[in-house]
Motif scaffolding. Structure first.
Motif, PDB file in Angstrom:
ATOM      1  N   SER A 103       0.837  -1.208   0.000  1.00  0.00           N
ATOM      2  CA  SER A 103       0.000   0.000   0.000  1.00  0.00           C
ATOM      3  C   SER A 103       0.870   1.256   0.000  1.00  0.00           C
ATOM      4  N   SER A 104       1.820   1.256  -0.922  1.00  0.00           N
ATOM      5  CA  SER A 104       2.754   2.376  -0.938  1.00  0.00           C
ATOM      6  C   SER A 104       2.909   2.960  -2.333  1.00  0.00           C
ATOM      7  N   PHE A 105       3.398   4.184  -2.355  1.00  0.00           N
ATOM      8  CA  PHE A 105       3.641   4.878  -3.622  1.00  0.00           C
ATOM      9  C   PHE A 105       4.799   5.831  -3.366  1.00  0.00           C
ATOM     10  N   HIS A 106       5.991   5.282  -3.283  1.00  0.00           N
ATOM     11  CA  HIS A 106       7.174   6.073  -2.928  1.00  0.00           C
ATOM     12  C   HIS A 106       7.718   6.820  -4.139  1.00  0.00           C
ATOM     13  N   LEU A 107       8.184   8.019  -3.869  1.00  0.00           N
ATOM     14  CA  LEU A 107       8.737   8.890  -4.910  1.00  0.00           C
ATOM     15  C   LEU A 107      10.258   8.847  -4.831  1.00  0.00           C
ATOM     16  N   GLN A 108      10.924   8.859  -5.996  1.00  0.00           N
ATOM     17  CA  GLN A 108      12.382   8.788  -5.998  1.00  0.00           C
ATOM     18  C   GLN A 108      12.972   9.701  -7.060  1.00  0.00           C
ATOM     19  N   LYS A 109      14.182  10.116  -6.770  1.00  0.00           N
ATOM     20  CA  LYS A 109      14.966  10.840  -7.767  1.00  0.00           C
ATOM     21  C   LYS A 109      16.414  10.459  -7.558  1.00  0.00           C
ATOM     22  N   ALA A 110      17.101  10.153  -8.628  1.00  0.00           N
ATOM     23  CA  ALA A 110      18.470   9.614  -8.524  1.00  0.00           C
ATOM     24  C   ALA A 110      19.474  10.667  -8.073  1.00  0.00           C
ATOM     25  N   SER A 111      19.288  11.903  -8.518  1.00  0.00           N
ATOM     26  CA  SER A 111      20.262  12.940  -8.205  1.00  0.00           C
ATOM     27  C   SER A 111      19.530  14.276  -8.107  1.00  0.00           C
ATOM     28  N   VAL A 112      19.505  14.823  -6.899  1.00  0.00           N
ATOM     29  CA  VAL A 112      18.702  16.032  -6.696  1.00  0.00           C
ATOM     30  C   VAL A 112      19.517  17.293  -6.967  1.00  0.00           C
ATOM     31  N   HIS A 113      18.804  18.317  -7.292  1.00  0.00           N
ATOM     32  CA  HIS A 113      19.372  19.644  -7.543  1.00  0.00           C
ATOM     33  C   HIS A 113      18.820  20.587  -6.487  1.00  0.00           C
ATOM     34  N   TRP A 114      19.524  21.690  -6.238  1.00  0.00           N
ATOM     35  CA  TRP A 114      19.060  22.624  -5.202  1.00  0.00           C
ATOM     36  C   TRP A 114      17.639  23.105  -5.497  1.00  0.00           C
ATOM     37  N   SER A 115      17.264  23.163  -6.763  1.00  0.00           N
ATOM     38  CA  SER A 115      15.935  23.647  -7.131  1.00  0.00           C
ATOM     39  C   SER A 115      14.825  22.655  -6.779  1.00  0.00           C
ATOM     40  N   ASP A 116      15.204  21.469  -6.337  1.00  0.00           N
ATOM     41  CA  ASP A 116      14.193  20.492  -5.897  1.00  0.00           C
ATOM     42  C   ASP A 116      13.714  20.766  -4.473  1.00  0.00           C
ATOM     43  N   SER A 117      14.279  21.737  -3.821  1.00  0.00           N
ATOM     44  CA  SER A 117      13.816  22.111  -2.486  1.00  0.00           C
ATOM     45  C   SER A 117      12.377  22.606  -2.575  1.00  0.00           C
ATOM     46  N   ALA A 118      11.490  21.930  -1.860  1.00  0.00           N
ATOM     47  CA  ALA A 118      10.059  22.213  -1.971  1.00  0.00           C
ATOM     48  C   ALA A 118       9.324  21.304  -0.997  1.00  0.00           C
ATOM     49  N   VAL A 119       8.007  21.426  -0.991  1.00  0.00           N
ATOM     50  CA  VAL A 119       7.167  20.501  -0.235  1.00  0.00           C
ATOM     51  C   VAL A 119       6.501  19.554  -1.216  1.00  0.00           C
ATOM     52  N   TYR A 120       6.569  18.271  -0.912  1.00  0.00           N
ATOM     53  CA  TYR A 120       6.035  17.240  -1.795  1.00  0.00           C
ATOM     54  C   TYR A 120       4.837  16.575  -1.122  1.00  0.00           C
ATOM     55  N   PHE A 121       3.746  16.526  -1.882  1.00  0.00           N
ATOM     56  CA  PHE A 121       2.507  15.953  -1.366  1.00  0.00           C
ATOM     57  C   PHE A 121       2.147  14.695  -2.146  1.00  0.00           C
ATOM     58  N   CYS A 122       1.830  13.665  -1.416  1.00  0.00           N
ATOM     59  CA  CYS A 122       1.253  12.465  -1.993  1.00  0.00           C
ATOM     60  C   CYS A 122      -0.255  12.563  -1.834  1.00  0.00           C
ATOM     61  N   ALA A 123      -0.999  12.096  -2.817  1.00  0.00           N
ATOM     62  CA  ALA A 123      -2.459  12.202  -2.753  1.00  0.00           C
ATOM     63  C   ALA A 123      -3.099  11.015  -3.447  1.00  0.00           C
ATOM     64  N   LEU A 124      -4.310  10.699  -3.028  1.00  0.00           N
ATOM     65  CA  LEU A 124      -5.066   9.652  -3.705  1.00  0.00           C
ATOM     66  C   LEU A 124      -6.481  10.132  -3.998  1.00  0.00           C
TER      67      LEU A 124
END
Lengths: 114, 115
Positions: B72-93
């Motif tokens: 029952s999961s939906f994990h988010l991934q990114k291999a290599s982050v950039h400073w511009s990825d700083s943010a709030v991330y929301f999961c939703a259904l």
């Protein structure tokens, strides 16, 4: 391409004063429209949705009302603001039929009630 | 009732490192799942979505997510982050065929990418 415009960008209002926030969608006919509210530092709650002109369904009771006077316009309002109304208000749209579940959000209106 | 849990309120990573944001959901059937990102003082932008089929979905800006029915999961991934990825991330259904296409959001994970 579809665009969604919200106004105003920010508001500072006194408790007890009226409020009207608006949202316009261009480039999409007969969209489904939504209002969401985000308390400061919190998650988002759906307030209203509308699938057609003149029809609005309320999801959460927060002493707010919504109207859809035109196909591309959604208005959120109240006659008397409460302190608890402060937060970030987001308008969103989705298409009808398949893919209607994907919502696209506007840039939001930040409301501060003093 | 359906719910979304994002167990990590804040995540700090160094630029160039990998990122995984966790999302668990509760729903009796298979929901539609989404990841949205909110940059400071902005609205939400859709990163990716899952309806059915291949459990690995690709999104914008090199993000991907994996759906797991058993977990029952939906994990988010990114291999290599950039400073511009700083943010709030929301999961939703959302629930298929639900009135109002109501999205149920998690509380969000605030990501800080250090230079």
């Amino acid at each position: 391409a579809q665009t969604i415009h919200q106004w105003p960008v920010a508001e500072i209002k006194a408790v007890g004063s009226p409020l009207s926030l608006g949202c316009t969608i261009k480039g999409k006919s007969s969209p489904n429209l939504y209002w969401y509210w985000q308390a400061t530092g919190g998650t988002l709650q759906q307030l209203f949705y509308s699938i057609t002109v003149g029809q609005v369904e309320s999801v959460v009771q927060l002493n707010l009302s919504a109207s859809r006077p035109k196909d591309d316009q959604f208005i959120l309002s109240t006659e008397k603001l409460l302190l608890s109304h402060s937060g970030f208000y987001l308008c969103a749209w989705s298409g009808g039929g398949a893919g209607a579940e994907t919502l696209y959000f506007g840039s939001g209106t930040r409301l501060t009630v003093l | 009732a359906q719910s979304v849990t994002q167990p990590d309120a804040r995540v700090t990573v160094s630029e160039g490192a990998s990122l995984q944001l966790r999302c668990k959901y509760s729903y009796s059937a298979t929901p539609y799942l989404f990841w949205y990102v909110q940059y400071p003082r902005q609205g939400l932008q859709l990163l990716l979505k899952y309806y059915s089929g291949d459990p690995v979905v690709q999104g914008v800006n090199s993000f991907e997510a994996e759906f797991s029915k058993s977990n029952s999961s939906f994990h988010l991934q990114k291999a290599s982050v950039h400073w511009s990825d700083s943010a709030v991330y929301f999961c939703a259904l959302s629930m298929p065929n639900s009135a109002g296409n109501k999205l149920t959001f998690g509380i969000g994970t605030r990501v800080l990418v250090r230079p």
